[in-house]
Design an enzyme around this catalytic site. Structure first.
Site, short mmCIF file in Angstrom:
data_model
loop_
_atom_site.label_atom_id
_atom_site.label_comp_id
_atom_site.label_asym_id
_atom_site.label_seq_id
_atom_site.Cartn_x
_atom_site.Cartn_y
_atom_site.Cartn_z
CD GLN A 67 73.57 2.40 -7.36
OE1 GLN A 67 73.84 2.03 -6.63
NE2 GLN A 67 71.72 2.33 -7.87
CG LEU A 68 75.36 6.82 -7.64
CD1 LEU A 68 75.54 7.47 -6.01
CD2 LEU A 68 73.61 6.96 -7.46
CB ILE A 90 91.35 2.40 -11.69
CG1 ILE A 90 90.40 1.45 -10.48
CG2 ILE A 90 91.67 3.82 -10.29
CD1 ILE A 90 90.55 1.32 -9.86
CG ASP A 107 94.93 4.66 -8.18
OD1 ASP A 107 94.29 4.26 -6.86
OD2 ASP A 107 95.92 3.96 -8.01
CE1 TYR A 196 80.20 3.53 1.48
CE2 TYR A 196 78.65 2.54 2.48
CZ TYR A 196 78.96 3.40 1.41
OH TYR A 196 78.59 3.78 0.73
#
Length: 376
Positions: A67-68, A90, A107, A196
């Site tokens: 998204q960023l 990747i 990666d 997360y």
């Protein structure tokens, strides 16, 4: 860096990263001339000698197709030059990303290849966006642990080895049900209950540890939910606040996976990008913390829907709470306290809810029209 300790004092205290120190000790008399350019700038201010022209940073962005990354790279390239900002991921990039500037495969689990990139591209700043987000991470904990923790260790070790300034974003997900919720301060009990969130707290603490022990220039912002047009939702708990705009302009109906009264901190992507750049540019001596909250607004799904209906009165929203995402959202802060960011390096948001809704509707309408899609 210890609060209030500027570069010369830090050198005397031995707070620079080991790579800088080892190079310094290899010079005659243990010279510190290889240390970051702020050192020579400070000396020139003291002695009255001319301040040398500083080179632009060479910036590597990991996880750059999320998204960023693409939007941040565009802004950084305008400031520092196209060739000085290297986007990586990747995945295969779309043509417009390929044509906009350097892109490489990277990666974050491949330590040797990351080191080659840092050396070959003479990287000085590393912005680490590679991560699995909250809801996706809960569905694949083993993969989230590898990417969010092992990948983090790789970039932290390389930043320490090569004396990089490193930015690692954190999140509202770094807080848990025992945290203060309204508002959540910079320093408090966190104890998140998602992989997360756990990985983000781990990142905050590892970065601070390496900073205080070895002088690593580690910087971290806790992002609210980030709202943008450029990329589709990517598995986060706040993604409804992006999808609702697309649904409003396509079908006129949005099914929300959170309760209508679920309040969470949010931010327009333009404010998020600006905060990141301003924070990375802030002199280290101004930073009393290594991890800061940044805030812009807080709203509920129903409040967002009401604001959208000022432009699209036909919008219909139904609520079908998803147990996983609702439980996650209920453990997160309602608001952030970003007093320290405002005081230390001048953070201030530009978008309120009204401006955010107007901008998102305009941008998505233009995007759908350009792509030949119907607009409700």
């Amino acid at each position: 860096m210890q609060p209030g300790v500027c570069m010369p004092t830090a050198a005397a205290l031995g707070l620079f990263c080991r790579g800088c120190l080892s190079r310094a000790r290899s010079l005659p008399g243990g010279s510190l001339s290889c240390l970051p350019r702020q050192m020579s700038r400070w000396n020139s201010l003291e002695t009255g000698r001319p301040i040398p022209i500083q080179e632009n940073p060479r910036i590597l962005i990991t996880g750059g197709l999320g998204q960023l990354g693409v939007g941040l790279a565009e802004l950084l390239r305008k400031q520092y030059g196209t060739e000085n900002v290297i986007l990586s991921d990747i995945k295969k990039p779309p043509p417009h990303v390929i044509s906009s500037g350097p892109f490489v495969y990277a990666d974050v689990l491949d330590y040797k290849h990351l080191r080659e990139l840092i050396v070959n591209y003479r990287v000085t700043w590393l912005i680490h966006y590679s991560a699995l987000l909250s809801a996706v991470g809960e569905a694949n904990v083993a993969l989230a642990r590898k990417i969010n923790i092992t990948g983090l260790h790789n970039v932290l070790d390389l930043a320490l080895e090569s004396c990089l300034r490193i930015f690692v974003p954190s999140t509202i997900g770094a807080f848990g049900p025992s945290s203060p919720r309204d508002p959540a301060p910079d320093l408090c009990v966190q104890r998140p209950r998602t992989i997360y969130g756990v990985s983000k707290v781990h990142g905050e603490l590892m970065g601070e540890y390496l900073h205080h022990k070895y002088g690593l220039d580690f910087r971290c912002l806790r992002y609210p939910g980030v709202i943008s047009v450029s990329t589709p939702p990517g598995g986060g708990t706040t993604d409804y606040a992006v999808q609702i705009f697309h649904d409003a302009l396509s079908t006129g109906h949005h099914e929300c996976y959170l309760r209508p009264d679920t309040r969470l901190p949010m931010m327009h992507i333009s404010d998020c990008h600006r905060a990141t750049i301003e924070f990375m540019q802030a002199p280290e001596c101004q930073l009393s913390l290594r991890t800061y909250n940044i805030a812009a607004m807080s709203f509920t799904p129903e409040e967002l829907a009401q604001e959208i209906r000022k432009h699209l009165p036909h919008l219909k929203v139904t609520y079908n709470p998803d147990s996983v995402r609702q439980t996650i959202a209920d453990s997160w802060p309602v608001r952030f306290d970003d007093t320290n960011a405002r005081r230390d390096w001048g953070w201030a948001p530009a978008f309120r809810l009204e401006e955010l809704v107007s901008d998102m509707l305009r941008s998505i309408r233009e995007k759908r029209t350009y792509e030949g899609l119907p607009v409700s």
